[in-house]
Design a protein around this motif. Structure first.
Motif, PDB file in Angstrom:
ATOM      1  N   LYS A  58     106.519  56.399 -10.574  1.00 31.96           N
ATOM      2  CA  LYS A  58     105.214  55.769 -10.796  1.00 31.96           C
ATOM      3  C   LYS A  58     104.099  56.568 -10.119  1.00 31.96           C
TER       4      LYS A  58
ATOM      5  N   ASP B 222      97.385  58.666 -11.759  1.00 34.42           N
ATOM      6  CA  ASP B 222      96.021  58.570 -12.296  1.00 34.42           C
ATOM      7  C   ASP B 222      95.918  59.043 -13.746  1.00 34.42           C
TER       8      ASP B 222
ATOM      9  N   ALA C  64      97.163  54.307 -18.466  1.00 36.82           N
ATOM     10  CA  ALA C  64      96.326  53.137 -18.631  1.00 36.82           C
ATOM     11  C   ALA C  64      96.946  51.962 -17.881  1.00 36.82           C
ATOM     12  N   PRO C  65      96.131  50.997 -17.427  1.00 39.64           N
ATOM     13  CA  PRO C  65      96.691  49.822 -16.738  1.00 39.64           C
ATOM     14  C   PRO C  65      97.697  49.089 -17.621  1.00 39.64           C
ATOM     15  N   GLY C  66      98.803  48.684 -16.998  1.00 41.72           N
ATOM     16  CA  GLY C  66      99.825  47.964 -17.739  1.00 41.72           C
ATOM     17  C   GLY C  66     100.771  48.841 -18.532  1.00 41.72           C
ATOM     18  N   ARG C  67     100.603  50.154 -18.455  1.00 39.27           N
ATOM     19  CA  ARG C  67     101.493  51.074 -19.156  1.00 39.27           C
ATOM     20  C   ARG C  67     102.474  51.697 -18.163  1.00 39.27           C
ATOM     21  N   HIS C  68     103.639  52.087 -18.668  1.00 36.71           N
ATOM     22  CA  HIS C  68     104.694  52.628 -17.817  1.00 36.71           C
ATOM     23  C   HIS C  68     105.173  53.963 -18.391  1.00 36.71           C
TER      24      HIS C  68
ATOM     25  N   ARG D 215      98.321  54.366  -1.606  1.00 39.96           N
ATOM     26  CA  ARG D 215      97.283  53.380  -1.880  1.00 39.96           C
ATOM     27  C   ARG D 215      95.888  53.908  -1.544  1.00 39.96           C
TER      28      ARG D 215
ATOM     29  N   ALA E 162      90.052  56.433  -7.514  1.00 39.05           N
ATOM     30  CA  ALA E 162      89.305  55.481  -8.341  1.00 39.05           C
ATOM     31  C   ALA E 162      87.808  55.689  -8.187  1.00 39.05           C
TER      32      ALA E 162
ATOM     33  N   HIS F 227      91.396  56.708 -17.715  1.00 38.81           N
ATOM     34  CA  HIS F 227      91.996  55.384 -17.888  1.00 38.81           C
ATOM     35  C   HIS F 227      93.291  55.445 -18.689  1.00 38.81           C
TER      36      HIS F 227
END
Length: 611
Positions: A280, A285, A288-292, A543, A550, A590
């Motif tokens: 991961k 970066d 997209a959010p929610g994609r793996h 993090r 971001a 994104h």
């Protein structure tokens, strides 16, 4: 509820072998797929080159595994059904494990909860069969058999019927079995696998030929699909005695769940939090959010560097140097993605073509006269279409005039169409660039593309020097348990490079002296706790880097070419050339694709012009 009286001392008893085997079965055999995994791994350890798996009712009624391995002698069969009896280790070194199995628990556990029959023959000996039901073993007897072993398990959990209530439907259990076989097939390309469920073929993979990397690629194409191989990047890296090979998918070839992630350690399929977390982080970066991400990775090392004796199911491992393993995976993935340059997945173009498909022709409307000779004579040839595309299309002027009053001028551009992203020909809707290539066309989202270019430039600049930090007028004091304080202080140097300066403040407290200048209104206590959670779970934390990235991404978004700006031909071509030179330019910050390619043959097919 029967419980011993508090006034009576409980007596320590030695459990009988049948009860011990049933308890062991609860750890090793959770469902039919677990039983199949243990039996197929035994076949692989026995040197099998062909393995056939047959199941009925999802494996609840029947599991039969047939292999052509070394087989067993009549004298071996009773011993194989004894707990902790194995031919794979001698017990002198539990770290020198090179086989799938080594505990000697699977067969006796299966015999304790089901009706198990083993028929086997090895070279130079006669065939024999032995049976066990609910832990009761019958003596071996002669049987006709080919070289190899046939293990037949009927009525799984008949001896522990309560376990049957926790199983899912036959279809779900059969799918779980198929997933196990596919994972093992991806680790053993030179072995043929054949799985049937209730007499129907579910999975078949013939033994591959050639050198290992090519054999793996062919096997993955069969198991994961041709699209996976067409949209992946080869991974090959080595560090500190660890070697990582495999294939990692382009970010635009992502999935909605982590179902296409397969990690192997010395050929063993594992589900390890350290390695999945590293996977991961490698895509941190670019998704997209929610994609793996989708990837198949093979990590190889000296068996002494990894402990596989962590869990009865052997799905977890423990590395002697976990950070070396994690760092290798992260750096190898980032290196592969950076060298992918402007590549985007082919499935993006396929989806675009699907969007271009015309609505179904109403039955009242006559279809194009494909069989009409006059229509075929008037239809332009492929050469004529290419000649037409070579004409220079008008583009907007270099003055970037806004609104419908803008003037259009012809493009006088000598950029060759042989460039990877072709030559700019037009801009439409003040946001999309159309470029011509030798074999088709490219459609570019100018804002998304330039946003990635600016973002990569900002990251490169930040990487050449320490992240600017801002000293706090009054340091933030965060009280932590002493163990957590020691853990966060152990990575203080790494955090300082990112602009977060911390130091011990006595006891379990730490003082935050400086924070990254670009992170305003930072909740330092929440950030420290989040980093501590990552350290406890994965041994490291990205993090803070993610938060900084971001901010850089937001800066890139505001500093890039906006939608609605009209560009000259020179600017459009300059953007295309920079995309070709910039890592990860195939997707925006994104995770969305920045460009789409349509082949000329596909375009011709859309208009019914293909022969």
């Amino acid at each position: 509820m029967n419980a011993p009286s508090p006034h009576t001392r409980p007596t320590i008893r030695q459990l009988d072998e049948t009860t011990a085997n049933r308890i062991a079965a609860g750890e090793v055999v959770e469902r039919p797929a677990s039983a199949v995994k243990e039996l197929v791994e035994n076949a692989l350890d026995a040197g099998a080159t062909r393995i056939t798996i047959e199941i009925e009712q999802g494996g609840k009624r029947l599991i039969r595994v047939t292999d052509d391995g070394w087989g067993m002698t009549p004298d071996d069969l009773p011993l194989a059904l004894s707990r902790h009896a194995t031919s794979k280790i001698d017990g002198t070194d539990l770290l020198a494990i090179t086989s799938f199995g080594f505990r000697g628990e699977a067969l006796p556990s299966l015999g304790a909860v089901g009706r198990l029959t083993i028929t086997s023959r090895s070279d130079g000996s006669d065939g024999a069969v032995i049976a066990v039901a609910g832990g009761r073993i019958t003596p071996p007897r002669p049987a006709a058999a080919n070289r190899g072993t046939v293990v037949e398990l009927r009525d799984l959990f008949f001896a522990t019927p309560a376990r049957l209530k926790f199983l899912r439907t036959d279809r779900a259990e059969a799918q779980a079995v198929a997933d196990v076989i596919r994972r093992l097939a991806m680790a053993e390309p030179y072995v043929a696998f054949h799985l049937t469920a209730d007499g129907r073929d579910i999975f078949r993979a013939d033994a591959e030929q050639g050198e290992l990397f090519g054999a793996l690629q062919t096997r993955l194409s069969r198991v994961m699909g041709a699209d996976f191989i067409d949209n992946t990047l080869p991974v090959d890296a080595e560090r500190d005695g660890l070697t990582l090979t495999g294939f990692a998918a382009l970010p635009t070839f992502s999935r909605g769940a982590a179902v296409a992630q397969h990690v192997y350690v010395n050929g063993r399929p594992v589900r390890d939090k350290l390695l999945t977390g590293a996977l991961k982080a490698g895509y941190m970066d670019v998704l997209a959010p929610g994609r793996h991400p989708a990837a198949v990775l093979y990590l190889a090392c000296d068996p002494q560097l990894v402990d596989v004796n962590v869990h009865p199911a052997k799905a977890e491992v423990r590395f002697r140097d976990p950070q070396a393993a994690r760092g290798l995976v992260v750096s190898a993935l980032r290196h592969a993605l950076a060298h992918a340059g402007h590549r985007a997945s082919s499935t993006v173009g396929d989806a675009t073509l699907q969007a271009f498909r015309p609505e179904p022709t109403p039955s009242a409307m006559p279809a194009p006269p494909h069989d009409n000779q006059a229509w075929r004579a008037d239809r332009p040839s492929g050469a004529a279409i290419r000649a037409g595309l070579d004409m220079q299309a008008p583009v907007l002027d270099a003055g970037f005039a806004e609104g419908p009053s803008a003037r259009y001028e012809p493009v006088h551009d000598d950029t060759p169409v042989s460039a990877p992203l072709g030559a700019a020909r037009a801009q439409i809707h003040e946001n999309y660039i159309i470029a011509q290539t030798e074999d088709g066309m490219i459609l570019v989202d100018q804002h998304a593309a330039h946003e990635r270019l600016v973002y990569e430039r900002l990251k490169a600049q930040a990487g050449t020097r320490a992240i600017p930090a801002q000293a706090m007028l009054i340091p933030d004091i965060v009280d932590l348990p002493e163990a957590d304080a020691a853990r966060i202080l152990s990575v203080a140097d790494d955090l300082a490079e990112l602009g977060l300066v911390i130091e011990a403040f006595g006891g379990g407290a730490i003082a935050i002296r400086e924070t990254p200048a670009m992170l305003t209104r930072l909740n330092t206590k929440a950030l420290i706790n989040d980093i501590l959670d990552d350290l406890a779970d994965q041994g490291s934390s990205d993090r803070l880097r993610a938060r900084i990235d971001a901010v850089l991404s937001s800066m890139a978004c505001h500093g890039s070419i906006r939608s609605g700006r009209r560009m000259s031909a020179d600017e459009m071509n300059a953007l295309l050339r920079e995309m070709e030179r910039t890592p990860r330019s195939g997707q925006c910050n994104h995770g969305r694709p920045t460009w789409v390619k349509l082949r000329l043959t596909d375009i011709e097919r859309l208009f019914g012009r293909s022969d």
